[in-house]
Design a protein around this motif. Structure first.
Motif, PDB file in Angstrom:
ATOM      1  N   ASN A  63      -3.348  27.806  29.991  1.00  0.00           N
ATOM      2  CA  ASN A  63      -2.767  28.468  31.158  1.00  0.00           C
ATOM      3  C   ASN A  63      -1.247  28.574  31.061  1.00  0.00           C
ATOM      4  O   ASN A  63      -0.690  29.639  31.367  1.00  0.00           O
ATOM      5  CB  ASN A  63      -3.184  27.746  32.437  1.00  0.00           C
ATOM      6  CG  ASN A  63      -4.645  27.940  32.763  1.00  0.00           C
ATOM      7  OD1 ASN A  63      -5.251  28.937  32.402  1.00  0.00           O
ATOM      8  ND2 ASN A  63      -5.231  26.976  33.461  1.00  0.00           N
ATOM      9  N   SER A 107     -10.397  32.976  33.317  1.00  0.00           N
ATOM     10  CA  SER A 107      -9.551  33.112  32.127  1.00  0.00           C
ATOM     11  C   SER A 107      -9.866  34.325  31.270  1.00  0.00           C
ATOM     12  O   SER A 107      -9.131  34.601  30.312  1.00  0.00           O
ATOM     13  CB  SER A 107      -9.629  31.840  31.278  1.00  0.00           C
ATOM     14  OG  SER A 107      -8.916  30.789  31.894  1.00  0.00           O
ATOM     15  N   GLY A 150     -14.302  31.872  30.543  1.00  0.00           N
ATOM     16  CA  GLY A 150     -13.478  31.510  31.688  1.00  0.00           C
ATOM     17  C   GLY A 150     -14.322  30.844  32.758  1.00  0.00           C
ATOM     18  O   GLY A 150     -15.502  31.144  32.897  1.00  0.00           O
ATOM     19  N   SER A 160      -7.418  28.869  25.583  1.00  0.00           N
ATOM     20  CA  SER A 160      -7.259  29.261  26.978  1.00  0.00           C
ATOM     21  C   SER A 160      -6.145  28.520  27.694  1.00  0.00           C
ATOM     22  O   SER A 160      -6.260  28.176  28.874  1.00  0.00           O
ATOM     23  CB  SER A 160      -8.584  29.074  27.738  1.00  0.00           C
ATOM     24  OG  SER A 160      -8.653  29.911  28.862  1.00  0.00           O
TER      25      SER A 160
END
Length: 484
Positions: free
Chosen positions: A248, A189, A410, A246
C-alpha cells in the motif's frame, strides 16, 4: 481461421431462461436490451453462470453479522485497506462471536474472455449475482466487449444490507432505464492495476523513467496508516512492490506521482476513450496518494478488457465509443506491457482463484493449477511474501502446474478480488484466457469447514469456493482449447 464472436451463440430466450433472472415485480427484460444493441450471450457465459450458481456462495458464514460490534468496527468509508493487516484480521476472528449465515445472497461480478494464441478475444462471458439475481444473470455483450444493459452503481458498505445490494450512486450516466442493476464491488488492491497502468503511460510519454527516483513526501498525515511515511525509491521498485506483494505505501507513492504530473484526470479520460467506462480512479488524496474509497470503481468486464490490452494482441482489439480502433500498441508500448506482465507473473499472493501457496493441504481447495513465482519460495519449499509465511511446501504443486497466472489479488473485509491472465505452460494444452472475479465475500466471510490457522501462518483470506470456481472454469477452458 479466427473464430467469430457469434460462433456458438445461443438464442437469447434460452439465455434468459437459464440465467435465473428475477421474476414478478423484480423481473427485468434482458432480451429486449440485448436485441436492441445486438448484444449476445455465449455458451461460455452460461457455463460461468451455472458454475457460480452450483458452488452456492450463499453458504458462507459471516464473522461480523449486521448489528454486532464487529460489524460497526469494520466500516471504513476511506482508506479501506488501512486496518486490514493479517495480524489484525486474525485477532478480529479470534474475538468474534460465533459466525452466522450470511443474511442475503452475496454480490458477485465475474468475467472470462477467451483468447486465441495471439491474444485476440474470441468469446466472453460476464455474470452478475446479487440479492436481485440469486441464481446469477448473464450480461449480454456486443462485438466490442461492451454492454449498455447494466446500470452500474457505486459500492455502499451499509447500503448492501439496507438496500438489498442495490446502490444509490450511478457510476455511468444515462443508464437509469437499463434492464440490469448492479452495485459494483469496491475493487480493493486490484485498483493497483489502474494505478500502474497510469504510471506506465507516463513512462511511454517520456514524462518519467522507470529508473527515476521518486521522493515520496506526503504533505499530510491523514493517510499514514495506509500509506506510511516518506520514502525514496525508483519508480521501478515502487511498481514491483505495488504489483507483486501489493504494498500500500508503494501504491500511495505511485498515486501521488500521478497527481504531481496532473495525470489522474487524463487517466480517467483514457479509460472512457477506450470504452472502459467503469474504470474510475477517483477521490484519491493528492497530498498523500491515499484516501482509497468507494468512489474508485472497476467492473469485471472492463478490468478484463484492460488486461486483454496489457496482455497484447495484434491489430484492432475492439472499436472505441468514438469509432476509433483500440490496439494494444496504441495503449502501452511493447516494453511497458512486457514489464507490466513480468510483475503480474511474480504475484506473491496466490490464494483466491489460484491457491498454489496452500499446496498439498485439505483446505483450501485447489484452484487454477498455476505456478508460484520462485522469488517467494525458500529452501524448504515454503512461501514467504513480505514477511507473511504460508507454511506449505509448494514444490509438488509447481511440478504439476499446467498454467501461468499473471494476476493481481485484493481484499478487505467486504471485498474479494482476483484479476489475471491465464496461459498454458509449454506442453500443457493451448488455453489462454482472462479471468476476473469481484465479490463482497472478503475476509469477513468464512467457510463452515475452515480450519484454525496455525500460529505464525498467514490466514487464508477468502472462502475456498473462489478456488473451486477457478479450478472448474480452468478445466472447462482447457477442454475448449482442445476442441479448437
Amino acid at each position: 481461421m479466427r473464430r467469430g464472436w457469434l460462433r456458438g451463440s445461443v438464442g437469447l430466450m434460452t439465455v434468459i431462461a437459464l440465467a435465473g433472472c428475477p421474476t414478478g415485480a423484480e423481473a427485468v427484460d434482458v432480451r429486449s436490451a440485448a436485441q436492441s444493441e445486438k448484444e449476445t450471450a455465449s455458451p461460455l457465459a452460461e457455463r460461468l453462470r451455472a458454475t457460480i450458481d452450483r458452488l452456492r456462495f450463499e453458504e458462507v458464514l459471516d464473522t461480523a453479522p449486521p448489528g454486532t460490534a464487529q460489524a460497526g468496527a469494520l466500516r471504513t468509508p476511506v482508506d479501506k485497506e488501512a486496518t486490514q493487516s493479517p495480524r489484525l484480521r486474525a485477532r478480529r476472528y479470534a474475538a468474534a462471536a460465533d459466525p452466522e449465515p450470511i443474511v442475503q445472497q452475496p454480490q458477485m461480478d465475474a468475467t472470462i474472455i477467451e483468447l486465441d494464441r495471439k491474444g485476440r478475444p474470441v468469446s466472453s462471458g460476464t455474470v452478475l449475482m446479487s440479492p436481485l439475481y440469486k441464481d446469477g444473470v448473464v450480461v449480454p455483450v456486443d462485438r466490442n466487449l461492451s454492454t449498455t444493459s447494466v446500470r452500474w452503481r457505486q459500492w455502499d458498505d451499509a447500503g448492501w444490507y439496507a438496500d438489498k445490494g442495490q446502490g444509490s450512486i450511478d457510476v455511468v450516466a444515462g443508464r437509469e432505464n437499463a434492464p440490469l442493476d448492479h452495485m459494483l464491488n469496491y475493487p480493493a488492491s486490484v485498483l493497483k492495476l489502474m494505478v500502474n497502468f497510469g504510471v506506465l503511460r507516463l513512462v511511454d510519454q517520456g514524462e518519467i523513467g522507470l529508473d527515476d527516483t521518486f521522493d515520496y513526501r506526503p504533505t499530510s498525515d491523514s493517510s499514514v496508516s495506509l500509506c506510511g511515511t516518506a520514502a525514496s525509491k525508483t519508480v521501478r521498485q515502487y511498481m514491483d512492490e505495488s504489483l507483486t506483494w501489493s504494498s500500500n505505501p508503494a501504491s500511495c507513492a505511485l498515486v501521488k506521482l500521478l497527481h504531481e504530473h496532473n495525470a489522474i484526470d487524463p487517466l480517467n479520460q483514457t479509460f472512457q476513450d477506450l470504452g472502459l467506462e467503469t474504470l474510475q480512479l477517483k477521490g484519491t488524496n493528492p497530498a498523500t496518494g491515499g484516501r482509497w474509497s468507494n468512489s474508485i470503481t472497476m467492473s469485471s468486464l472492463d478490468t478484463a478488457k484492460l488486461l486483454t490490452l496489457i496482455n497484447g494482441a495484434p491489430g484492432r482489439v475492439w472499436t472505441a465509443p468514438n469509432g476509433k480502433p483500440v490496439t494494444s500498441d496504441g495503449v502501452l508500448s511493447a516494453a511497458s506491457r512486457a514489464f507490466f506482465l513480468s510483475k503480474l507473473r511474480q504475484q506473491g499472493f496466490n490464494d483466491m482463484l489460484s491457491t498454489g501457496n496452500w499446496c498439498g493441504g485439505t483446505y483450501p481447495a485447489p484452484g487454477i493449477p498455476s505456478t508460484v513465482a520462485s522469488r517467494w519460495i525458500g529452501a524448504d519449499g515454503t512461501v514467504t511474501v513480505a514477511g507473511n509465511k504460508f507454511g506449505r511446501d509448494v514444490r509438488p504443486c509447481n511440478a504439476k502446474a499446467q498454467v501461468s497466472f499473471a494476476h493481481k489479488t485484493g481484499w478487505v473485509n467486504n471485498t474479494a478480488a482476483d484479476a489475471g491472465i491465464v496461459r498454458a505452460l509449454p506442453g500443457k494444452g493451448g488455453r489462454h484466457y482472462i479471468i476476473v472475479v469481484f465479490s463482497n465475500l472478503g475476509t469477513q466471510y468464512i467457510d463452515a469447514n475452515r480450519p484454525d490457522t496455525p500460529a505464525g501462518i498467514y490466514p487464508f483470506s477468502y472462502t475456498e469456493k473462489f478456488a473451486q470456481l477457478g479450478r472448474a472454469m480452468d478445466t472447462y477452458m482447457a477442454k475448449r482449447a482442445e476442441r479448437n
